[in-house]
Design a protein around this motif. Sequence first.
Motif, PDB file in Angstrom:
ATOM      1  N   HIS A  27      -4.343  17.077  39.285  1.00  0.00           N
ATOM      2  CA  HIS A  27      -4.894  17.037  38.128  1.00  0.00           C
ATOM      3  C   HIS A  27      -6.516  17.872  38.353  1.00  0.00           C
ATOM      4  O   HIS A  27      -6.408  17.888  39.325  1.00  0.00           O
ATOM      5  CB  HIS A  27      -5.362  15.383  37.658  1.00  0.00           C
ATOM      6  N   GLU A  30     -14.101   3.409  35.402  1.00  0.00           N
ATOM      7  CA  GLU A  30     -14.184   3.470  36.975  1.00  0.00           C
ATOM      8  C   GLU A  30     -15.781   3.054  37.607  1.00  0.00           C
ATOM      9  O   GLU A  30     -16.443   4.053  37.981  1.00  0.00           O
ATOM     10  CB  GLU A  30     -13.676   4.908  37.616  1.00  0.00           C
ATOM     11  N   GLU A  59      -7.532  15.237  34.001  1.00  0.00           N
ATOM     12  CA  GLU A  59      -8.616  14.050  33.671  1.00  0.00           C
ATOM     13  C   GLU A  59      -9.480  13.992  33.320  1.00  0.00           C
ATOM     14  O   GLU A  59     -10.011  15.016  33.631  1.00  0.00           O
ATOM     15  CB  GLU A  59      -8.719  13.680  35.139  1.00  0.00           C
ATOM     16  N   PRO A  67     -22.323  10.772  39.339  1.00  0.00           N
ATOM     17  CA  PRO A  67     -22.006  11.900  40.176  1.00  0.00           C
ATOM     18  C   PRO A  67     -21.935  13.048  39.159  1.00  0.00           C
ATOM     19  O   PRO A  67     -21.896  14.073  39.580  1.00  0.00           O
ATOM     20  CB  PRO A  67     -20.790  12.009  41.116  1.00  0.00           C
ATOM     21  N   ASN A  70     -25.669  14.981  36.357  1.00  0.00           N
ATOM     22  CA  ASN A  70     -26.485  16.189  35.997  1.00  0.00           C
ATOM     23  C   ASN A  70     -25.678  18.160  35.647  1.00  0.00           C
ATOM     24  O   ASN A  70     -25.470  18.751  34.941  1.00  0.00           O
ATOM     25  CB  ASN A  70     -26.246  16.733  38.413  1.00  0.00           C
ATOM     26  N   HIS A 110     -13.731  20.377  35.980  1.00  0.00           N
ATOM     27  CA  HIS A 110     -14.943  19.947  36.984  1.00  0.00           C
ATOM     28  C   HIS A 110     -14.467  20.244  38.475  1.00  0.00           C
ATOM     29  O   HIS A 110     -15.358  20.379  39.651  1.00  0.00           O
ATOM     30  CB  HIS A 110     -15.525  18.251  36.749  1.00  0.00           C
ATOM     31  N   HIS A 111     -13.570  19.765  38.105  1.00  0.00           N
ATOM     32  CA  HIS A 111     -12.425  19.605  39.587  1.00  0.00           C
ATOM     33  C   HIS A 111     -11.012  19.731  39.711  1.00  0.00           C
ATOM     34  O   HIS A 111     -10.509  19.628  38.101  1.00  0.00           O
ATOM     35  CB  HIS A 111     -13.033  18.784  40.480  1.00  0.00           C
ATOM     36  N   GLY A 129      -8.947   5.896  44.372  1.00  0.00           N
ATOM     37  CA  GLY A 129      -9.563   6.229  42.735  1.00  0.00           C
ATOM     38  C   GLY A 129      -8.959   6.021  42.030  1.00  0.00           C
ATOM     39  O   GLY A 129      -8.656   4.879  41.548  1.00  0.00           O
ATOM     40  N   ALA A 130      -8.837   6.687  40.712  1.00  0.00           N
ATOM     41  CA  ALA A 130      -7.926   5.776  39.479  1.00  0.00           C
ATOM     42  C   ALA A 130      -6.840   6.211  39.269  1.00  0.00           C
ATOM     43  O   ALA A 130      -6.089   5.374  38.560  1.00  0.00           O
ATOM     44  CB  ALA A 130      -8.443   7.096  38.549  1.00  0.00           C
ATOM     45  N   PHE A 139     -13.802  14.220  48.396  1.00  0.00           N
ATOM     46  CA  PHE A 139     -14.548  15.511  48.194  1.00  0.00           C
ATOM     47  C   PHE A 139     -14.250  16.588  49.185  1.00  0.00           C
ATOM     48  O   PHE A 139     -15.160  15.446  49.393  1.00  0.00           O
ATOM     49  CB  PHE A 139     -14.796  15.307  46.642  1.00  0.00           C
ATOM     50  N   LYS A 176     -19.093  24.462  47.316  1.00  0.00           N
ATOM     51  CA  LYS A 176     -19.672  25.769  47.764  1.00  0.00           C
ATOM     52  C   LYS A 176     -18.757  25.978  48.721  1.00  0.00           C
ATOM     53  O   LYS A 176     -18.460  27.538  49.729  1.00  0.00           O
ATOM     54  CB  LYS A 176     -21.186  25.570  48.764  1.00  0.00           C
ATOM     55  N   GLY A 185     -16.818  27.741  45.384  1.00  0.00           N
ATOM     56  CA  GLY A 185     -17.185  27.110  43.854  1.00  0.00           C
ATOM     57  C   GLY A 185     -16.249  26.335  43.195  1.00  0.00           C
ATOM     58  O   GLY A 185     -16.894  26.131  42.127  1.00  0.00           O
ATOM     59  N   GLU A 207     -10.948  17.544  45.417  1.00  0.00           N
ATOM     60  CA  GLU A 207     -10.453  16.554  45.395  1.00  0.00           C
ATOM     61  C   GLU A 207      -9.231  15.914  46.046  1.00  0.00           C
ATOM     62  O   GLU A 207      -8.693  17.407  45.407  1.00  0.00           O
ATOM     63  CB  GLU A 207     -10.399  15.656  43.933  1.00  0.00           C
TER      64      GLU A 207
HETATM   65  C1  LIG Z   1     -12.251   7.984  39.065  1.00  0.00           C
HETATM   66  C2  LIG Z   1     -12.327   8.814  40.347  1.00  0.00           C
HETATM   67  C3  LIG Z   1     -11.553   9.768  39.517  1.00  0.00           C
HETATM   68  C4  LIG Z   1     -10.295  10.318  40.056  1.00  0.00           C
HETATM   69  O1  LIG Z   1      -9.702  11.404  40.437  1.00  0.00           O
HETATM   70  O2  LIG Z   1      -9.973   9.011  41.045  1.00  0.00           O
HETATM   71  C5  LIG Z   1     -12.396  11.189  39.961  1.00  0.00           C
HETATM   72  O3  LIG Z   1     -12.474  12.230  39.876  1.00  0.00           O
HETATM   73  S1  LIG Z   1     -14.476  10.403  40.352  1.00  0.00           S
HETATM   74  C6  LIG Z   1     -15.319  12.213  39.943  1.00  0.00           C
HETATM   75  C7  LIG Z   1     -16.422  12.454  39.813  1.00  0.00           C
HETATM   76  N1  LIG Z   1     -16.983  11.490  41.371  1.00  0.00           N
HETATM   77  C8  LIG Z   1     -17.261  13.102  41.673  1.00  0.00           C
HETATM   78  O4  LIG Z   1     -17.516  14.144  41.138  1.00  0.00           O
HETATM   79  C9  LIG Z   1     -18.143  12.932  43.328  1.00  0.00           C
HETATM   80  C10 LIG Z   1     -18.284  14.480  43.730  1.00  0.00           C
HETATM   81  N2  LIG Z   1     -19.008  14.824  43.621  1.00  0.00           N
HETATM   82  C11 LIG Z   1     -20.173  14.724  44.085  1.00  0.00           C
HETATM   83  O5  LIG Z   1     -20.948  14.413  44.948  1.00  0.00           O
HETATM   84  C12 LIG Z   1     -21.409  15.609  43.138  1.00  0.00           C
HETATM   85  O6  LIG Z   1     -20.977  15.974  41.934  1.00  0.00           O
HETATM   86  C13 LIG Z   1     -21.389  16.821  43.677  1.00  0.00           C
HETATM   87  C14 LIG Z   1     -22.026  16.806  44.847  1.00  0.00           C
HETATM   88  C15 LIG Z   1     -20.494  17.851  44.127  1.00  0.00           C
HETATM   89  C16 LIG Z   1     -22.590  17.720  43.056  1.00  0.00           C
HETATM   90  O7  LIG Z   1     -23.404  16.813  42.921  1.00  0.00           O
HETATM   91  P1  LIG Z   1     -25.033  16.941  41.946  1.00  0.00           P
HETATM   92  O8  LIG Z   1     -24.461  19.172  40.423  1.00  0.00           O
HETATM   93  O9  LIG Z   1     -25.712  16.619  41.644  1.00  0.00           O
HETATM   94  O10 LIG Z   1     -25.649  18.567  42.729  1.00  0.00           O
HETATM   95  P2  LIG Z   1     -26.256  20.013  42.761  1.00  0.00           P
HETATM   96  O11 LIG Z   1     -27.209  19.573  41.380  1.00  0.00           O
HETATM   97  O12 LIG Z   1     -27.139  20.019  43.914  1.00  0.00           O
HETATM   98  O13 LIG Z   1     -24.993  20.618  42.533  1.00  0.00           O
HETATM   99  C17 LIG Z   1     -25.111  21.385  44.379  1.00  0.00           C
HETATM  100  C18 LIG Z   1     -24.179  22.521  44.340  1.00  0.00           C
HETATM  101  O14 LIG Z   1     -22.823  22.759  44.107  1.00  0.00           O
HETATM  102  C19 LIG Z   1     -22.582  23.149  41.725  1.00  0.00           C
HETATM  103  N3  LIG Z   1     -21.537  22.786  41.366  1.00  0.00           N
HETATM  104  C20 LIG Z   1     -21.941  20.500  41.260  1.00  0.00           C
HETATM  105  N4  LIG Z   1     -21.153  20.113  40.352  1.00  0.00           N
HETATM  106  C21 LIG Z   1     -19.981  21.317  40.317  1.00  0.00           C
HETATM  107  C22 LIG Z   1     -18.827  21.540  40.554  1.00  0.00           C
HETATM  108  N5  LIG Z   1     -17.985  20.438  39.577  1.00  0.00           N
HETATM  109  N6  LIG Z   1     -17.556  22.314  40.052  1.00  0.00           N
HETATM  110  C23 LIG Z   1     -18.564  23.570  41.035  1.00  0.00           C
HETATM  111  N7  LIG Z   1     -20.123  23.777  41.374  1.00  0.00           N
HETATM  112  C24 LIG Z   1     -20.856  22.787  41.722  1.00  0.00           C
HETATM  113  C25 LIG Z   1     -24.205  23.059  41.821  1.00  0.00           C
HETATM  114  O15 LIG Z   1     -23.557  24.441  40.824  1.00  0.00           O
HETATM  115  C26 LIG Z   1     -25.083  23.812  42.761  1.00  0.00           C
HETATM  116  O16 LIG Z   1     -25.053  24.756  43.529  1.00  0.00           O
HETATM  117  P3  LIG Z   1     -26.499  25.918  43.268  1.00  0.00           P
HETATM  118  O17 LIG Z   1     -25.313  27.288  43.200  1.00  0.00           O
HETATM  119  O18 LIG Z   1     -26.686  25.602  44.452  1.00  0.00           O
HETATM  120  O19 LIG Z   1     -26.952  25.214  42.038  1.00  0.00           O
END
Ligand SMILES: CC[C@H](C(=O)O)C(=O)SCCNC(=O)CCNC(=O)[C@H](O)C(C)(C)COP(=O)(O)OP(=O)(O)OC[C@H]1O[C@@H](n2cnc3c(N)ncnc32)[C@H](O)[C@@H]1OP(=O)(O)O
Length: 135
Positions: free
Chosen positions: A7, A36, A54, A64, A67, A78-79, A110-111, A118, A122, A126, A130
């Motif tokens: 997805h 979830e 999704e 998560p 932000n 998102h991903h 997961g869902a 995940f 970086k 970028g 997942e």
């Molecule tokens: C029900 C489950 C379902 C499934 O498919 O089964 C899901 O998919 S659940 C989806 C939700 N869960 C998650 O996303 C878990 C993993 N994600 C995380 O742990 C956080 O989102 C994380 C760590 C990736 C980012 O958290 P946060 O935004 O609070 O951190 P920062 O702001 O410090 O970001 C750090 C750095 O990463 C860049 N960033 C953040 N999110 C994304 C993204 N989605 N895609 C690309 N880049 C992302 C952010 O811009 C920061 O970059 P920087 O250059 O340092 O500014």
Amino acid sequence: MIGRLNHVAIAVPDLEAAAATYRDTLGAKVSAPQPEPDHGVTVIFVDLGNTKIELLHPLGENSPIANYLKNNPSGGMHHVCYEVDDIIAARDQLKGEGARVLGDGEPKIGAHGNPVLFLHPKDFCGTLVELEQVA
Ligand SMILES: CC[C@H](C(=O)O)C(=O)SCCNC(=O)CCNC(=O)[C@H](O)C(C)(C)COP(=O)(O)OP(=O)(O)OC[C@H]1O[C@@H](n2cnc3c(N)ncnc32)[C@H](O)[C@@H]1OP(=O)(O)O
Ligand SMILES: [Co+2]
């Protein structure tokens, strides 16, 4: 290691409005909202036949994706989720190559009822990646 695209996830500020856009404007089949709490999101799946979209919205205090939506108030991609045969073997190989696995490194269910992990955006062009184990 990675197989099919399971997805593409889009974080949205208004889940019902996003579902209506996909259902009514784009004529797609959308699921009912699926809370979830373990992942801090509510999801709606758009079934495209060869893969899914999704739609994600924050659920609870420490979502998560909160932000991400703060930084992208209209929402956005998102991903991406790739399928793997063996998520533990994939995780260990990736960690061995220096990739960062998010959270405590242990898969969560997961869902779709499958184990997911995940990988840090970086380390993967970028893009938040997942992995989902699909037998
Ligand atoms: C029900 C489950 C379902 C499934 O498919 O089964 C899901 O998919 S659940 C989806 C939700 N869960 C998650 O996303 C878990 C993993 N994600 C995380 O742990 C956080 O989102 C994380 C760590 C990736 C980012 O958290 P946060 O935004 O609070 O951190 P920062 O702001 O410090 O970001 C750090 C750095 O990463 C860049 N960033 C953040 N999110 C994304 C993204 N989605 N895609 C690309 N880049 C992302 C952010 O811009 C920061 O970059 P920087 O250059 O340092 O500014
Ligand atoms: Co996902």
